[in-house]
Design a protein around this motif. Structure first.
Motif, PDB file in Angstrom:
ATOM      1  N   CYS A   1       6.364   5.687  -2.664  1.00 20.15           N
ATOM      2  CA  CYS A   1       5.724   5.896  -3.971  1.00 20.15           C
ATOM      3  C   CYS A   1       5.903   4.722  -4.941  1.00 20.15           C
ATOM      4  O   CYS A   1       7.008   4.268  -5.199  1.00 20.15           O
ATOM      5  CB  CYS A   1       6.290   7.167  -4.609  1.00 20.15           C
ATOM      6  SG  CYS A   1       5.558   7.521  -6.205  1.00 20.15           S
ATOM      7  N   LEU A   2       4.778   4.254  -5.494  1.00 19.44           N
ATOM      8  CA  LEU A   2       4.819   3.144  -6.448  1.00 19.44           C
ATOM      9  C   LEU A   2       4.977   3.641  -7.882  1.00 19.44           C
ATOM     10  O   LEU A   2       5.005   2.851  -8.819  1.00 19.44           O
ATOM     11  CB  LEU A   2       3.536   2.309  -6.329  1.00 19.44           C
ATOM     12  CG  LEU A   2       3.441   1.400  -5.099  1.00 19.44           C
ATOM     13  CD1 LEU A   2       2.014   0.884  -4.919  1.00 19.44           C
ATOM     14  CD2 LEU A   2       4.408   0.244  -5.185  1.00 19.44           C
ATOM     15  N   GLY A   3       5.040   4.953  -8.044  1.00 19.65           N
ATOM     16  CA  GLY A   3       5.328   5.508  -9.370  1.00 19.65           C
ATOM     17  C   GLY A   3       4.101   5.743 -10.240  1.00 19.65           C
ATOM     18  O   GLY A   3       4.231   5.957 -11.438  1.00 19.65           O
ATOM     19  N   CYS A   4       2.914   5.663  -9.677  1.00 18.38           N
ATOM     20  CA  CYS A   4       1.722   5.970 -10.484  1.00 18.38           C
ATOM     21  C   CYS A   4       0.813   6.901  -9.685  1.00 18.38           C
ATOM     22  O   CYS A   4      -0.363   6.598  -9.444  1.00 18.38           O
ATOM     23  CB  CYS A   4       1.015   4.708 -10.941  1.00 18.38           C
ATOM     24  SG  CYS A   4       0.998   3.385  -9.748  1.00 18.38           S
ATOM     25  N   CYS A   5       1.392   8.043  -9.308  1.00 15.56           N
ATOM     26  CA  CYS A   5       0.730   8.992  -8.410  1.00 15.56           C
ATOM     27  C   CYS A   5      -0.594   9.521  -8.966  1.00 15.56           C
ATOM     28  O   CYS A   5      -1.475   9.907  -8.195  1.00 15.56           O
ATOM     29  CB  CYS A   5       1.655  10.163  -8.127  1.00 15.56           C
ATOM     30  SG  CYS A   5       3.300   9.670  -7.658  1.00 15.56           S
ATOM     31  N   SER A   6      -0.741   9.565 -10.312  1.00  9.80           N
ATOM     32  CA  SER A   6      -1.995  10.100 -10.874  1.00  9.80           C
ATOM     33  C   SER A   6      -3.170   9.191 -10.530  1.00  9.80           C
ATOM     34  O   SER A   6      -4.325   9.584 -10.677  1.00  9.80           O
ATOM     35  CB  SER A   6      -1.871  10.262 -12.386  1.00  9.80           C
ATOM     36  OG  SER A   6      -1.613   9.009 -12.964  1.00  9.80           O
ATOM     37  N   LEU A   7      -2.880   7.957 -10.082  1.00 12.88           N
ATOM     38  CA  LEU A   7      -3.954   7.023  -9.721  1.00 12.88           C
ATOM     39  C   LEU A   7      -4.178   6.963  -8.211  1.00 12.88           C
ATOM     40  O   LEU A   7      -4.860   6.081  -7.711  1.00 12.88           O
ATOM     41  CB  LEU A   7      -3.610   5.606 -10.228  1.00 12.88           C
ATOM     42  CG  LEU A   7      -3.422   5.430 -11.726  1.00 12.88           C
ATOM     43  CD1 LEU A   7      -2.991   4.005 -12.035  1.00 12.88           C
ATOM     44  CD2 LEU A   7      -4.699   5.768 -12.473  1.00 12.88           C
ATOM     45  N   ALA A   8      -3.552   7.872  -7.476  1.00  9.69           N
ATOM     46  CA  ALA A   8      -3.602   7.834  -6.010  1.00  9.69           C
ATOM     47  C   ALA A   8      -5.044   7.838  -5.497  1.00  9.69           C
ATOM     48  O   ALA A   8      -5.892   8.515  -6.084  1.00  9.69           O
ATOM     49  CB  ALA A   8      -2.854   9.042  -5.446  1.00  9.69           C
TER      50      ALA A   8
ATOM     51  N   LEU B   1       0.850  -1.193   0.000  1.00  4.99           N
ATOM     52  CA  LEU B   1       0.000   0.000   0.000  1.00  4.99           C
ATOM     53  C   LEU B   1       0.881   1.237   0.000  1.00  4.99           C
ATOM     54  O   LEU B   1       1.703   1.427   0.905  1.00  4.99           O
ATOM     55  CB  LEU B   1      -0.912  -0.015   1.239  1.00  4.99           C
ATOM     56  CG  LEU B   1      -1.817   1.198   1.389  1.00  4.99           C
ATOM     57  CD1 LEU B   1      -2.838   1.277   0.247  1.00  4.99           C
ATOM     58  CD2 LEU B   1      -2.532   1.170   2.728  1.00  4.99           C
ATOM     59  N   CYS B   2       0.681   2.075  -1.017  1.00  6.87           N
ATOM     60  CA  CYS B   2       1.528   3.261  -1.140  1.00  6.87           C
ATOM     61  C   CYS B   2       1.170   4.309  -0.077  1.00  6.87           C
ATOM     62  O   CYS B   2       0.000   4.639   0.119  1.00  6.87           O
ATOM     63  CB  CYS B   2       1.365   3.871  -2.535  1.00  6.87           C
ATOM     64  SG  CYS B   2       2.407   5.324  -2.722  1.00  6.87           S
ATOM     65  N   GLN B   3       2.204   4.802   0.574  1.00  6.54           N
ATOM     66  CA  GLN B   3       2.032   5.878   1.557  1.00  6.54           C
ATOM     67  C   GLN B   3       2.842   7.101   1.125  1.00  6.54           C
ATOM     68  O   GLN B   3       3.203   7.939   1.946  1.00  6.54           O
ATOM     69  CB  GLN B   3       2.469   5.415   2.957  1.00  6.54           C
ATOM     70  CG  GLN B   3       1.635   4.285   3.535  1.00  6.54           C
ATOM     71  CD  GLN B   3       0.209   4.714   3.924  1.00  6.54           C
ATOM     72  OE1 GLN B   3      -0.167   5.878   3.775  1.00  6.54           O
ATOM     73  NE2 GLN B   3      -0.585   3.762   4.386  1.00  6.54           N
ATOM     74  N   GLY B   4       3.136   7.183  -0.169  1.00  2.00           N
ATOM     75  CA  GLY B   4       3.831   8.370  -0.696  1.00  2.00           C
ATOM     76  C   GLY B   4       2.940   9.599  -0.576  1.00  2.00           C
ATOM     77  O   GLY B   4       1.745   9.489  -0.248  1.00  2.00           O
ATOM     78  N   THR B   5       3.510  10.758  -0.875  1.00  2.00           N
ATOM     79  CA  THR B   5       2.783  12.020  -0.638  1.00  2.00           C
ATOM     80  C   THR B   5       1.437  12.089  -1.355  1.00  2.00           C
ATOM     81  O   THR B   5       0.405  12.391  -0.738  1.00  2.00           O
ATOM     82  CB  THR B   5       3.664  13.206  -1.085  1.00  2.00           C
ATOM     83  OG1 THR B   5       4.929  13.046  -0.476  1.00  2.00           O
ATOM     84  CG2 THR B   5       3.068  14.527  -0.658  1.00  2.00           C
TER      85      THR B   5
END
Ligand code: FES
Length: 178
Positions: free
Chosen positions: A134-141, A92-96
């Motif tokens: 970050c999993l590298g697909c932030c536009s899908l956050a 589970l991504c916890q990036g910004t």
């Protein structure tokens, strides 16, 4: 995955219960490569699913690195696991971007549903939850990736409902395959 934690004698003649044949071939292949410890640990994790104590001891013996050094590397990099994981690894991504889009609520929903916390594995061994960067697909956050031995899928625009639906679909699939 080639985990044979049976306590019986392994192919190399030691008593650990782990078969080191494949790992041994790999170590032989990269033995002259500089900074080979990380790739050896990566390969070991691919083979066994995590880095068991016995495997670290074996790598130490074969490479001449102390176990303390190997543990130091294995605990420094988040990619390495010292405990076995469940059949399905939820990252589970916890990036910004995911954080501001509600990843903590998603985490709470997963934890409630599976009765685990970050880093834990469910009692039935079906799921492990890992918070990751970050999993590298932030536009899908908010985003999560689920990985198991035969597939890997990224799920975006998560909501609590969507996540529960995904978990249930995986449970149903696993039940059918059991
Ligand atoms: S911050 Fe989650 S994918 Fe980038």
């Amino acid at each position: 995955m080639n985990l044979q934690d049976t306590g019986s004698q392994c192919a190399c003649g030691c008593q650990s219960g782990f078969d080191f044949t494949e790992l041994d071939l790999f170590i032989e292949k990269v033995k002259d490569m500089q900074g080979n410890l990380i790739v050896i640990l990566q390969q070991a994790q691919n083979i066994y699913g995590y880095l068991p104590r016995e495997v670290i001891a074996y790598i130490s013996k074969r490479t001449g690195n102390t176990q303390a050094k190997i543990y130091g590397v294995a605990t420094f990099y988040t990619q390495f696991r010292l405990q076995p994981i469940g059949k399905n690894l939820i990252m589970l991504c916890q990036g910004t971007a995911c954080h501001v889009s509600g990843s903590q609520e998603i985490e709470a929903a997963i934890c409630d549903e599976l009765h685990i916390a970050d880093g834990d594995t469910t009692e039935d061994g079906l799921f492990t939850l890992n918070n990751v960067a970050c999993l590298g697909c932030c536009s899908l956050a908010p985003v999560m990736m689920i990985q198991n031995a035969s597939w890997e899928e990224t799920y975006g625009n998560l909501t609590k409902e969507k996540v529960l639906d995904i978990l249930n679909q995986i449970r149903e699939k696993e039940a059918k395959e059991a």
